[in-house]
Design a protein around this motif. Sequence first.
Motif, short mmCIF file in Angstrom:
data_model
loop_
_atom_site.label_atom_id
_atom_site.label_comp_id
_atom_site.label_asym_id
_atom_site.label_seq_id
_atom_site.Cartn_x
_atom_site.Cartn_y
_atom_site.Cartn_z
N MET A 198 0.98 -1.02 0.06
CA MET A 198 -0.06 -0.20 0.00
C MET A 198 0.77 1.39 0.05
SD MET A 198 -3.03 0.72 2.63
CE MET A 198 -2.62 2.17 3.87
N THR A 199 0.74 2.16 -0.92
CA THR A 199 1.48 3.45 -1.16
C THR A 199 0.71 4.65 -0.36
OG1 THR A 199 0.31 4.03 -3.01
CG2 THR A 199 2.40 2.64 -3.18
N ARG A 200 1.55 5.53 -0.07
CA ARG A 200 1.03 6.51 0.75
C ARG A 200 1.16 7.84 -0.20
NH1 ARG A 200 1.93 5.92 7.22
NH2 ARG A 200 0.51 7.67 7.00
N GLY A 201 0.26 8.62 -0.02
CA GLY A 201 0.19 9.96 -0.70
C GLY A 201 1.37 10.92 0.06
N VAL A 202 1.35 12.20 -0.58
CA VAL A 202 2.51 13.01 -0.32
C VAL A 202 1.75 13.74 1.03
CG1 VAL A 202 3.67 14.94 -0.96
CG2 VAL A 202 3.65 13.31 -2.38
N ARG A 203 2.61 13.98 1.95
CA ARG A 203 2.02 14.67 3.16
C ARG A 203 2.21 16.11 2.79
NH1 ARG A 203 3.03 13.31 9.57
NH2 ARG A 203 2.00 15.17 10.22
#
Length: 43
Positions: free
Chosen positions: A1-6
């Motif tokens: 699972m990839t996370r978006g840019v904070r």
Amino acid sequence: MTRGVRRNHSPAFKAKVALAAIKGEKTLADLAQQFDVHPNQIT
């Protein structure tokens, strides 16, 4: 699972959101939509 840019919000942006919330002219949901943040971030 990839996370978006904070996203990082500037102090000027935070102050603008806080002042709008203190005025009480709009609901939290309206402010959240206007400023593109989650309502919990405003409270």
